[in-house]
Design a protein around this motif. Structure first.
Motif, PDB file in Angstrom:
ATOM      1  N   ILE A  24       0.940  -1.120  -0.486  1.00 30.52           N
ATOM      2  CA  ILE A  24      -0.031   0.123  -0.305  1.00 30.52           C
ATOM      3  C   ILE A  24       0.593   1.285   0.007  1.00 30.52           C
ATOM      4  CG2 ILE A  24      -1.645   1.273   1.533  1.00 30.52           C
ATOM      5  CD1 ILE A  24      -2.891  -1.127   1.697  1.00 30.52           C
ATOM      6  N   GLN A  25       2.072   1.384   0.143  1.00 29.64           N
ATOM      7  CA  GLN A  25       2.503   2.405   0.548  1.00 29.64           C
ATOM      8  C   GLN A  25       3.774   3.058  -0.648  1.00 29.64           C
ATOM      9  OE1 GLN A  25       4.994   2.112   4.209  1.00 29.64           O
ATOM     10  NE2 GLN A  25       3.146   2.300   5.482  1.00 29.64           N
ATOM     11  N   LEU A  26       3.981   1.634  -1.177  1.00 32.42           N
ATOM     12  CA  LEU A  26       5.102   1.168  -2.672  1.00 32.42           C
ATOM     13  C   LEU A  26       4.427   2.873  -3.801  1.00 32.42           C
ATOM     14  CD1 LEU A  26       7.064  -0.060  -3.911  1.00 32.42           C
ATOM     15  CD2 LEU A  26       5.697  -1.325  -5.252  1.00 32.42           C
ATOM     16  N   PRO A  27       3.267   3.063  -4.039  1.00 32.12           N
ATOM     17  CA  PRO A  27       3.498   4.364  -4.983  1.00 32.12           C
ATOM     18  C   PRO A  27       4.310   5.599  -4.313  1.00 32.12           C
ATOM     19  CG  PRO A  27       0.862   3.243  -4.808  1.00 32.12           C
ATOM     20  CD  PRO A  27       2.066   2.173  -3.706  1.00 32.12           C
ATOM     21  N   SER A  40      16.485   2.691 -10.868  1.00 32.30           N
ATOM     22  CA  SER A  40      16.599   1.839 -10.942  1.00 32.30           C
ATOM     23  C   SER A  40      16.275   0.522  -9.485  1.00 32.30           C
ATOM     24  CB  SER A  40      18.091   0.947 -10.648  1.00 32.30           C
ATOM     25  OG  SER A  40      18.758   1.653  -9.635  1.00 32.30           O
ATOM     26  N   THR A  41      16.283   1.460  -8.166  1.00 34.38           N
ATOM     27  CA  THR A  41      15.005   1.270  -7.372  1.00 34.38           C
ATOM     28  C   THR A  41      14.316   1.298  -7.404  1.00 34.38           C
ATOM     29  OG1 THR A  41      17.301   1.515  -6.041  1.00 34.38           O
ATOM     30  CG2 THR A  41      14.939   1.179  -4.412  1.00 34.38           C
ATOM     31  N   ALA A  42      13.115   2.522  -7.466  1.00 35.61           N
ATOM     32  CA  ALA A  42      11.911   1.718  -7.447  1.00 35.61           C
ATOM     33  C   ALA A  42      11.346   0.945  -8.624  1.00 35.61           C
ATOM     34  CB  ALA A  42      11.564   3.422  -8.438  1.00 35.61           C
ATOM     35  N   GLU A  43      11.794   1.127  -9.792  1.00 32.60           N
ATOM     36  CA  GLU A  43      12.060  -0.532 -11.204  1.00 32.60           C
ATOM     37  C   GLU A  43      11.718  -1.856 -10.433  1.00 32.60           C
ATOM     38  OE1 GLU A  43      14.389   0.504 -14.310  1.00 32.60           O
ATOM     39  OE2 GLU A  43      12.117   2.227 -14.521  1.00 32.60           O
ATOM     40  N   SER A  44      12.715  -1.735  -9.931  1.00 34.78           N
ATOM     41  CA  SER A  44      13.165  -3.336  -9.129  1.00 34.78           C
ATOM     42  C   SER A  44      11.809  -2.990  -7.726  1.00 34.78           C
ATOM     43  CB  SER A  44      14.348  -3.575  -7.800  1.00 34.78           C
ATOM     44  OG  SER A  44      14.284  -4.034  -6.798  1.00 34.78           O
ATOM     45  N   GLU A  45      11.519  -2.022  -6.769  1.00 33.83           N
ATOM     46  CA  GLU A  45      10.316  -2.112  -6.137  1.00 33.83           C
ATOM     47  C   GLU A  45       9.089  -2.510  -6.646  1.00 33.83           C
ATOM     48  OE1 GLU A  45      10.528  -1.188  -1.876  1.00 33.83           O
ATOM     49  OE2 GLU A  45      12.180  -2.620  -3.160  1.00 33.83           O
ATOM     50  N   GLU A  64      -5.663  -1.814  -8.811  1.00 35.81           N
ATOM     51  CA  GLU A  64      -5.834  -0.202  -8.790  1.00 35.81           C
ATOM     52  C   GLU A  64      -4.630   0.117  -8.290  1.00 35.81           C
ATOM     53  OE1 GLU A  64      -7.494   3.610  -7.268  1.00 35.81           O
ATOM     54  OE2 GLU A  64      -8.842   2.355  -8.211  1.00 35.81           O
ATOM     55  N   LEU A  65      -4.251  -0.495  -7.528  1.00 34.82           N
ATOM     56  CA  LEU A  65      -2.675  -0.535  -6.931  1.00 34.82           C
ATOM     57  C   LEU A  65      -1.618  -0.967  -7.744  1.00 34.82           C
ATOM     58  CD1 LEU A  65      -0.473  -0.520  -3.724  1.00 34.82           C
ATOM     59  CD2 LEU A  65      -0.653  -2.651  -3.787  1.00 34.82           C
ATOM     60  N   LEU A  66      -1.424  -1.803  -8.815  1.00 31.81           N
ATOM     61  CA  LEU A  66      -0.811  -1.753  -9.714  1.00 31.81           C
ATOM     62  C   LEU A  66      -0.747  -0.438 -10.740  1.00 31.81           C
ATOM     63  CD1 LEU A  66       2.194  -3.456 -10.844  1.00 31.81           C
ATOM     64  CD2 LEU A  66      -0.358  -4.643 -11.971  1.00 31.81           C
ATOM     65  N   ASN A  67      -1.682  -0.002 -11.213  1.00 25.39           N
ATOM     66  CA  ASN A  67      -2.070   1.273 -11.517  1.00 25.39           C
ATOM     67  C   ASN A  67      -1.047   2.571 -11.227  1.00 25.39           C
ATOM     68  OD1 ASN A  67      -3.302  -0.009 -13.336  1.00 25.39           O
ATOM     69  ND2 ASN A  67      -5.233  -0.431 -13.202  1.00 25.39           N
ATOM     70  N   GLN A  68      -0.884   2.646  -9.936  1.00 26.71           N
ATOM     71  CA  GLN A  68      -0.974   3.735  -9.204  1.00 26.71           C
ATOM     72  C   GLN A  68       0.595   3.482  -9.114  1.00 26.71           C
ATOM     73  OE1 GLN A  68      -2.472   3.722  -5.214  1.00 26.71           O
ATOM     74  NE2 GLN A  68      -4.348   4.110  -5.908  1.00 26.71           N
ATOM     75  N   CYS A  69       0.616   2.668  -8.766  1.00 35.60           N
ATOM     76  CA  CYS A  69       2.481   2.476  -8.487  1.00 35.60           C
ATOM     77  C   CYS A  69       3.360   2.315 -10.753  1.00 35.60           C
ATOM     78  CB  CYS A  69       3.160   1.091  -8.573  1.00 35.60           C
ATOM     79  SG  CYS A  69       2.837   1.202  -6.999  1.00 35.60           S
ATOM     80  N   LYS A  70       2.290   1.912 -11.066  1.00 35.07           N
ATOM     81  CA  LYS A  70       2.823   1.995 -12.671  1.00 35.07           C
ATOM     82  C   LYS A  70       2.619   4.523 -13.391  1.00 35.07           C
ATOM     83  CE  LYS A  70       1.696  -1.787 -14.396  1.00 35.07           C
ATOM     84  NZ  LYS A  70       0.396  -2.837 -15.570  1.00 35.07           N
ATOM     85  N   ALA A  74       6.029   6.077 -14.454  1.00 34.07           N
ATOM     86  CA  ALA A  74       5.068   6.807 -15.740  1.00 34.07           C
ATOM     87  C   ALA A  74       5.998   8.310 -15.703  1.00 34.07           C
ATOM     88  CB  ALA A  74       3.878   7.117 -16.351  1.00 34.07           C
ATOM     89  N   PHE A  75       5.354   9.380 -14.321  1.00 35.54           N
ATOM     90  CA  PHE A  75       5.244  10.289 -14.327  1.00 35.54           C
ATOM     91  C   PHE A  75       6.850  11.150 -14.396  1.00 35.54           C
ATOM     92  CE2 PHE A  75       5.063  14.606 -11.417  1.00 35.54           C
ATOM     93  CZ  PHE A  75       4.233  15.060 -11.429  1.00 35.54           C
TER      94      PHE A  75
END
Length: 77
Positions: A24-27, A40-45, A64-70, A74-75
Motif C-alpha cells: 500500500i505504501q509503494l506508490p 532503478s530501485t523504484a523499478e526493482s520495487e 488499482e494499486l498496480l496502476n498507481q505504481c505504474k 511514468a510520471f
C-alpha cells in the motif's frame, strides 16, 4: 502464512500484514525514490510488487494499486 516467499536479506517481511502495508505504501515510496534519482530501485520495487500481486488471488483493488505504481513511475520519465 506468506503469500510471497522472501529472501533473508530482503526488506519485505513475510507476515501478511507487513506485506500489505509495504504494498500500500509503494506508490508514495516510488515517488520518493524518483525524486532522489533512484529510478532503478523504484523499478526493482515495482517488479517485487508485480510478483507479490500475482500470488494474491481474489484480492480486491490489486489492479488499482498496480496502476498507481505504474503511474508514479511514468510520471517521472
Amino acid at each position: 502464512m506468506s503469500l510471497n516467499p522472501v529472501e533473508e536479506d530482503d526488506h519485505i517481511t513475510d507476515t501478511l500484514s507487513e506485506q500489505i502495508r509495504w504494498a500500500i505504501q509503494l506508490p508514495e515510496r516510488i515517488r520518493q525514490l524518483l525524486n532522489t534519482d533512484n529510478r532503478s530501485t523504484a523499478e526493482s520495487e515495482m517488479e517485487r510488487l508485480t510478483v507479490m500481486l500475482e500470488n494474491w488471488k481474489n484480492v480486491s483493488d490489486k489492479q488499482e494499486l498496480l496502476n498507481q505504481c505504474k503511474a508514479a513511475l511514468a510520471f517521472r520519465q
